[in-house]
Motif scaffolding. Structure first.
Motif, PDB file in Angstrom:
ATOM      1  N   PRO A 161       0.801  -1.228   0.000  1.00 31.03           N
ATOM      2  CA  PRO A 161       0.000   0.000   0.000  1.00 31.03           C
ATOM      3  C   PRO A 161       0.838   1.284   0.000  1.00 31.03           C
ATOM      4  N   LEU A 162       2.063   1.221   0.503  1.00 26.74           N
ATOM      5  CA  LEU A 162       2.896   2.429   0.522  1.00 26.74           C
ATOM      6  C   LEU A 162       3.158   2.923  -0.898  1.00 26.74           C
ATOM      7  N   LEU A 163       3.597   2.041  -1.761  1.00 23.46           N
ATOM      8  CA  LEU A 163       3.877   2.437  -3.140  1.00 23.46           C
ATOM      9  C   LEU A 163       2.587   2.752  -3.893  1.00 23.46           C
ATOM     10  N   ASP A 164       1.549   1.972  -3.648  1.00 19.41           N
ATOM     11  CA  ASP A 164       0.258   2.223  -4.300  1.00 19.41           C
ATOM     12  C   ASP A 164      -0.280   3.609  -3.949  1.00 19.41           C
ATOM     13  N   MET A 165      -0.160   4.003  -2.684  1.00 18.82           N
ATOM     14  CA  MET A 165      -0.667   5.308  -2.257  1.00 18.82           C
ATOM     15  C   MET A 165       0.174   6.450  -2.831  1.00 18.82           C
ATOM     16  N   LEU A 166       1.499   6.273  -2.905  1.00 19.02           N
ATOM     17  CA  LEU A 166       2.338   7.311  -3.515  1.00 19.02           C
ATOM     18  C   LEU A 166       1.944   7.507  -4.978  1.00 19.02           C
ATOM     19  N   ARG A 167       1.657   6.397  -5.657  1.00 14.99           N
ATOM     20  CA  ARG A 167       1.205   6.491  -7.053  1.00 14.99           C
ATOM     21  C   ARG A 167      -0.147   7.187  -7.150  1.00 14.99           C
ATOM     22  N   ARG A 168      -1.078   6.773  -6.301  1.00 13.34           N
ATOM     23  CA  ARG A 168      -2.435   7.329  -6.344  1.00 13.34           C
ATOM     24  C   ARG A 168      -2.425   8.831  -6.059  1.00 13.34           C
ATOM     25  N   GLU A 169      -1.566   9.261  -5.142  1.00 10.57           N
ATOM     26  CA  GLU A 169      -1.459  10.692  -4.821  1.00 10.57           C
ATOM     27  C   GLU A 169      -0.621  11.432  -5.859  1.00 10.57           C
ATOM     28  N   ASP A 170      -0.043  10.693  -6.809  1.00  9.93           N
ATOM     29  CA  ASP A 170       0.776  11.241  -7.886  1.00  9.93           C
ATOM     30  C   ASP A 170       1.973  12.026  -7.338  1.00  9.93           C
ATOM     31  N   LEU A 171       2.585  11.483  -6.275  1.00  8.29           N
ATOM     32  CA  LEU A 171       3.759  12.110  -5.670  1.00  8.29           C
ATOM     33  C   LEU A 171       5.021  11.622  -6.370  1.00  8.29           C
ATOM     34  N   ILE A 172       5.961  12.527  -6.536  1.00  6.15           N
ATOM     35  CA  ILE A 172       7.219  12.221  -7.201  1.00  6.15           C
ATOM     36  C   ILE A 172       8.357  12.805  -6.370  1.00  6.15           C
ATOM     37  N   ASN A 173       9.530  12.179  -6.443  1.00  9.21           N
ATOM     38  CA  ASN A 173      10.707  12.594  -5.672  1.00  9.21           C
ATOM     39  C   ASN A 173      10.402  12.603  -4.178  1.00  9.21           C
ATOM     40  N   VAL A 174       9.817  11.494  -3.727  1.00 11.90           N
ATOM     41  CA  VAL A 174       9.386  11.378  -2.331  1.00 11.90           C
ATOM     42  C   VAL A 174       9.644   9.955  -1.841  1.00 11.90           C
ATOM     43  N   ALA A 175       9.874   9.837  -0.540  1.00 12.35           N
ATOM     44  CA  ALA A 175      10.052   8.523   0.088  1.00 12.35           C
ATOM     45  C   ALA A 175       9.230   8.477   1.375  1.00 12.35           C
ATOM     46  N   ILE A 176       8.700   7.287   1.669  1.00 10.74           N
ATOM     47  CA  ILE A 176       7.992   7.062   2.929  1.00 10.74           C
ATOM     48  C   ILE A 176       8.733   5.957   3.675  1.00 10.74           C
ATOM     49  N   PHE A 177       9.044   6.221   4.928  1.00 14.94           N
ATOM     50  CA  PHE A 177       9.630   5.226   5.823  1.00 14.94           C
ATOM     51  C   PHE A 177       8.598   4.927   6.900  1.00 14.94           C
ATOM     52  N   VAL A 178       8.480   3.661   7.288  1.00 15.18           N
ATOM     53  CA  VAL A 178       7.653   3.301   8.429  1.00 15.18           C
ATOM     54  C   VAL A 178       8.487   2.398   9.338  1.00 15.18           C
ATOM     55  N   VAL A 179       8.644   2.836  10.571  1.00 19.79           N
ATOM     56  CA  VAL A 179       9.361   2.078  11.592  1.00 19.79           C
ATOM     57  C   VAL A 179       8.315   1.306  12.383  1.00 19.79           C
ATOM     58  N   ARG A 180       8.538   0.000  12.558  1.00 24.31           N
ATOM     59  CA  ARG A 180       7.592  -0.818  13.330  1.00 24.31           C
ATOM     60  C   ARG A 180       8.283  -1.423  14.532  1.00 24.31           C
ATOM     61  N   TYR A 181       7.701  -1.125  15.693  1.00 27.07           N
ATOM     62  CA  TYR A 181       8.084  -1.797  16.929  1.00 27.07           C
ATOM     63  C   TYR A 181       7.040  -2.880  17.168  1.00 27.07           C
ATOM     64  N   PHE A 182       7.463  -4.131  17.144  1.00 31.65           N
ATOM     65  CA  PHE A 182       6.554  -5.269  17.281  1.00 31.65           C
ATOM     66  C   PHE A 182       5.964  -5.307  18.687  1.00 31.65           C
ATOM     67  N   GLY A 183       4.641  -5.482  18.742  1.00 33.18           N
ATOM     68  CA  GLY A 183       3.941  -5.466  20.017  1.00 33.18           C
ATOM     69  C   GLY A 183       3.569  -6.830  20.561  1.00 33.18           C
ATOM     70  N   GLY A 184       4.028  -7.894  19.919  1.00 29.74           N
ATOM     71  CA  GLY A 184       3.768  -9.228  20.432  1.00 29.74           C
ATOM     72  C   GLY A 184       2.596  -9.950  19.796  1.00 29.74           C
ATOM     73  N   VAL A 185       1.802  -9.250  18.984  1.00 26.24           N
ATOM     74  CA  VAL A 185       0.648  -9.871  18.331  1.00 26.24           C
ATOM     75  C   VAL A 185       0.871  -9.830  16.819  1.00 26.24           C
ATOM     76  N   LEU A 186       0.792 -10.997  16.172  1.00 30.54           N
ATOM     77  CA  LEU A 186       0.924 -11.043  14.721  1.00 30.54           C
ATOM     78  C   LEU A 186      -0.317 -10.427  14.085  1.00 30.54           C
ATOM     79  N   LEU A 187      -0.106  -9.544  13.117  1.00 33.40           N
ATOM     80  CA  LEU A 187      -1.222  -8.831  12.486  1.00 33.40           C
ATOM     81  C   LEU A 187      -1.675  -9.492  11.190  1.00 33.40           C
ATOM     82  N   GLY A 188      -0.872 -10.377  10.623  1.00 35.60           N
ATOM     83  CA  GLY A 188      -1.202 -10.973   9.334  1.00 35.60           C
ATOM     84  C   GLY A 188      -0.941  -9.973   8.223  1.00 35.60           C
TER      85      GLY A 188
END
Length: 181
Positions: free
Chosen positions: A74-101
């Motif tokens: 979804p990160l790349l799909d949303m950047l495309r949908r918003e028609d953003l260029i020359n941009v990067a999205i980072f997401v840091v995840r701290y695992f909370g002990g529950v698998l999300l699937g």
């Protein structure tokens, strides 16, 4: 197409996992990745996606950092949908002990970007141009500093005793600012 003017961040929690989003202009990609890896070394995952124009070719990438395949799509799909260029999205995840699937991760990563986009300030993207200028040696460092400030690439091609030929690459209005006009 649109380019990003600011660097919004987000934070949300799902089933104990904490997701931190960082939407940045592409020129800040490497320093941001390095900083996130240093500051969040205890995080389980640092995923990212980007879109940028290089030599009139659109480059896109998605890095899932050991997350299940397509969970960050979804990160790349949303950047495309918003028609953003020359941009990067980072997401840091701290695992909370529950698998999300995969479905849960897709929603969580998408939400991190969505929250960043709510704060994003954008402007229409202008295709960069390339010019060559003669610059006196005493003005070269100031030009490099202005180039960094305005996101203009400054490449010294040939240095002589009184000055240097430099290539400048950027949007026309930013080139003017970098040149001090």
């Amino acid at each position: 197409m649109q380019s990003l003017l600011n660097a919004p961040t987000s934070k949300h929690q799902i089933k104990g996992s904490i997701f931190l989003g960082f939407l940045v202009p592409m020129h800040a990609f490497s320093p941001t990745l390095k900083q996130l890896q240093q500051e969040h070394f205890k995080a389980r995952h640092i995923v990212y996606a980007y879109r940028y124009l290089e030599d009139n070719t659109l480059k896109e990438a998605l890095h899932e950092d050991r997350e299940p395949r397509n969970s960050t799509k979804p990160l790349l799909d949303m950047l495309r949908r918003e028609d953003l260029i020359n941009v990067a999205i980072f997401v840091v995840r701290y695992f909370g002990g529950v698998l999300l699937g995969v479905g849960g991760l897709m929603k969580a990563y998408g939400l991190a970007l969505e929250l960043c986009l709510e704060q994003a300030k954008c402007e229409p993207f202008i295709v960069p141009i390339h010019i060559c200028e003669w610059v006196g040696l005493n003005a070269l460092e100031a030009l490099r500093a202005r180039g960094l400030k305005y996101g203009v690439q400054v490449v010294v091609k040939e240095t002589q005793s009184t000055g240097a030929w430099v290539d400048l690459i950027g949007a026309p209005h930013l080139l003017e600012k970098a040149l001090g006009h």
